[in-house]
Design an enzyme around this catalytic site. Structure first.
Site, PDB file in Angstrom:
ATOM      1  N   TYR A 102      38.010 -20.888 123.547  1.00  0.00           N
ATOM      2  CA  TYR A 102      37.596 -19.489 123.411  1.00  0.00           C
ATOM      3  C   TYR A 102      38.209 -18.642 124.533  1.00  0.00           C
ATOM      4  CZ  TYR A 102      34.580 -15.437 123.877  1.00  0.00           C
ATOM      5  OH  TYR A 102      34.117 -14.160 124.033  1.00  0.00           O
ATOM      6  N   ASP A 174      31.952 -27.187 124.147  1.00  0.00           N
ATOM      7  CA  ASP A 174      31.415 -25.964 123.549  1.00  0.00           C
ATOM      8  C   ASP A 174      31.250 -26.273 122.057  1.00  0.00           C
ATOM      9  OD1 ASP A 174      31.089 -23.504 122.290  1.00  0.00           O
ATOM     10  OD2 ASP A 174      32.344 -22.439 123.738  1.00  0.00           O
ATOM     11  N   LYS A 199      25.979 -16.872 118.107  1.00  0.00           N
ATOM     12  CA  LYS A 199      26.622 -17.219 116.837  1.00  0.00           C
ATOM     13  C   LYS A 199      25.608 -17.872 115.874  1.00  0.00           C
ATOM     14  CE  LYS A 199      30.277 -15.472 118.706  1.00  0.00           C
ATOM     15  NZ  LYS A 199      29.980 -15.421 120.108  1.00  0.00           N
TER      16      LYS A 199
HETATM   17  N1  PLP Z   1      32.250 -19.994 122.888  1.00  0.00           N
HETATM   18  C1  PLP Z   1      32.780 -19.625 121.706  1.00  0.00           C
HETATM   19  C2  PLP Z   1      33.401 -20.679 120.843  1.00  0.00           C
HETATM   20  C3  PLP Z   1      32.756 -18.287 121.294  1.00  0.00           C
HETATM   21  O1  PLP Z   1      33.299 -17.954 120.113  1.00  0.00           O
HETATM   22  C4  PLP Z   1      32.163 -17.318 122.150  1.00  0.00           C
HETATM   23  C5  PLP Z   1      32.122 -15.901 121.770  1.00  0.00           C
HETATM   24  O2  PLP Z   1      32.737 -15.462 120.814  1.00  0.00           O
HETATM   25  C6  PLP Z   1      31.637 -17.739 123.376  1.00  0.00           C
HETATM   26  C7  PLP Z   1      31.682 -19.083 123.708  1.00  0.00           C
HETATM   27  C8  PLP Z   1      31.021 -16.765 124.331  1.00  0.00           C
HETATM   28  O3  PLP Z   1      29.743 -16.450 123.900  1.00  0.00           O
HETATM   29  P1  PLP Z   1      29.006 -15.048 124.236  1.00  0.00           P
HETATM   30  O4  PLP Z   1      29.797 -13.960 123.594  1.00  0.00           O
HETATM   31  O5  PLP Z   1      27.646 -15.244 123.670  1.00  0.00           O
HETATM   32  O6  PLP Z   1      28.997 -14.917 125.728  1.00  0.00           O
END
Ligand code: PLP
Length: 385
Positions: A102, A174, A199
Site C-alpha cells: 500500500y 497487512d 475497509k
Molecule cells: N493497508 C491497505 C492495504 C490499504 O489499502 C490502506 C488504505 O487504503 C491502508 C493500509 C491504510 O489504512 P487507513 O487509510 O485506514 O489508514
C-alpha cells in the site's frame, strides 16, 4: 464463550460484545467516558490506553477472527501500521518489505525511516527467494501484504513465516485486502496481522480505523509504543465498528460471490484485454490462492482493450462509483495510475506491471445483473463516444 468452537457468523455477531449488566440490552452499550474511577480497581481505563470497555471487548472479536490471543484497535490503518513498525524497529535495524505494498505504508518507510536510522530493502518480486536475498545481519522484521494492490499477486505466507522463524525475525502482514473471513495468516505461522479497518471491517465507507492482532505478549509490547504515539480510536467509532463487524462474514462472502461472477464475465468479454483475479485459472498465483485463501476475495483489476479509454469508461458508469477507497458494500472502481499509485514514477509503475489504463474494481453487494448492465452500458457509451 469458547471461540474455537463457534461458527464465523456467531463470532462476528456475538464475540466481544460489551456487557450491559444494567439493562440487559441486545446490543453493546457505548461507554464514551474518558475518565474512570481509579480507586480500588485493577485496570486504569483511559481511551489512549486502548482499554475503555468498548475498545477492550471489540478487540476480543478481532483476536477471535484472526485466530489469535489479543488485538488493539487504532484510529486508522496507518496508525496501526506505524505503531507496529516503530515498536519492533529501532535505530540501526533493517526491515525487508514486499515491493508492491500500500502506497501509504511505502511512503512511511521511504520518506521517514532514514531519519530514524532504520534501513529497508524492497524485494525484487514476490518470490520467497527474493525475500531471502534481502535478509541482512540486522534484519528484524519481514513485512508483507497479500493479495497485493492492485494486481492481486500473492505471497506464500507459510514460506515467509518459515523464513522469518529460521532468521529469528518477526513476520508482519497487512491482511486488509483479504479480511479474516478469507485468510487467516496466523494459521500459516505469521506473527502479527494488521488491518485498515476502514475497509472490510467497517464495510460501509463511513469509518476510519485500524487494528492489529497477535499473541498477548506481542500486543503488550505494541501497547507500550501505542500509548506513547496515541493513535487510539474514539469510542463512538469503536461502537460503530462493532456494529459493522457483526455482518463482516455475510458481507464479505456476498461480495466475494459477486466478484467471482464479475471476474468470469469480464474475462469472457470482447472489450476486456486482461483480468487479474486470483480465482481465475489464468492468474499467476491461482494454485497458491487455493492453498492459503478460503475463497478468492472481492477485489479484482482489469484492462480494457486499447480502443476503449479507461477514464471515459469510468465517467460513463452510472451505478458503480469511481471512488478512492475500497471494500464497502457499494461497488467502486479507480485507476491506480491516477490515485493509489500516482506517486510512483511511470517507470516504477511499468516495472510493477501497472498499466495506465488498469482499473481496480472493489466489488460490492449489489445485484450481479445490475453491475453487469452498468459495465456493459459504460463500454458501449465509451466505444461510441
Ligand atoms: N493497508 C491497505 C492495504 C490499504 O489499502 C490502506 C488504505 O487504503 C491502508 C493500509 C491504510 O489504512 P487507513 O487509510 O485506514 O489508514
Amino acid at each position: 464463550m469458547q471461540h474455537e468452537k463457534l461458527g464465523i457468523n456467531t463470532i462476528c455477531t456475538h464475540v466481544g460484545e460489551t456487557p450491559d449488566e444494567q439493562f440487559k440490552g441486545a446490543v453493546s452499550p457505548m461507554f464514551m467516558s474518558t475518565s474512570y474511577e481509579f480507586m480500588d480497581v485493577d485496570v486504569k481505563r483511559y481511551p489512549r490506553y486502548f482499554n475503555t470497555p468498548n475498545q477492550e471487548y471489540l478487540s476480543k472479536k478481532i483476536a477471535a477472527l484472526e485466530h489469535t490471543e489479543a488485538a488493539m484497535i487504532f484510529g486508522s490503518g496507518m496508525a496501526a501500521i506505524s505503531t507496529v513498525l516503530l515498536t519492533f524497529l529501532k535505530a540501526g535495524d533493517h526491515v525487508v518489505v514486499q515491493n508492491d505494498i500500500y502506497g501509504g505504508t511505502r511512503n512511511l518507510i521511504e520518506k521517514h525511516f532514514e531519519s530514524y536510522n532504520i534501513s529497508f530493502t524492497f524485494t525484487k518480486d514476490l518470490k520467497i527467494t527474493s525475500f531471502a536475498a534481502c535478509i541482512q545481519p540486522n534484519t528484524k522484521l519481514i513485512y508483507i501484504e497479500t493479495p497485493s494492490n492492485p494486481l492481486l499477486k500473492l505471497v506464500d505466507m507459510k514460506a515467509v513465516a518459515t523464513l522469518a522463524k529460521s532468521e529469528k525475525v518477526l513476520s508482519v502482514i497487512d491482511n486488509t485486502f483479504a479480511s479474516p473471513i478469507i485468510q487467516n495468516p496466523i494459521d500459516f505461522g505469521i506473527d502479527i496481522v494488521l488491518h485498515s479497518a476502514t475497509k472490510y471491517f467497517g464495510g460501509h465507507s463511513d469509518i476510519c480505523a485500524g487494528a492489529v492482532a497477535g499473541t498477548q505478549a506481542h500486543i503488550d509490547t505494541i501497547w507500550q509504543t501505542g500509548i506513547a504515539l496515541g493513535g487510539s480510536l474514539s469510542d463512538f467509532t469503536v461502537w460503530m465498528l462493532e456494529r459493522s463487524m457483526k455482518t463482516l462474514a455475510i458481507r464479505v462472502k456476498a461480495q466475494q460471490r459477486n466478484a467471482r461472477k464479475l471476474a468470469k464475465f469480464l474475462d469472457a468479454h470482447k472489450a476486456i484485454e486482461k483480468v487479474y483475479y486470483p480465482g481465475l485459472k489464468s492468474h499467476e498465483n491461482h494454485a497458491l490462492a487455493k492453498k492459503q485463501m478460503k475463497g478468492f476475495g472481492a477485489m479484482l483489476s482489469f484492462e480494457l482493450k486499447k480502443d476503449i479509454d479507461a477514464e471515459v469508461f469510468l465517467k460513463a458508469l452510472t451505478l458503480i462509483k469511481p471512488s478512492m477507497s475500497l471494500a464497502g458494500i457499494e461497488s467502486t472502481m479507480l485507476l491506480p495510475s491516477k490515485t493509489s499509485h500516482s506517486l510512483l514514477t511511470a517507470e516504477a509503475r511499468k516495472e510493477q506491471g501497472i498499466k495506465d489504463g488498469l482499473i481496480r474494481f472493489s466489488v460490492g453487494i449489489e445485484s450481479k445483473k445490475d453491475l453487469i448492465a452498468d459495465i456493459e452500458q459504460a463500454i458501449n457509451k465509451t466505444k461510441n463516444a
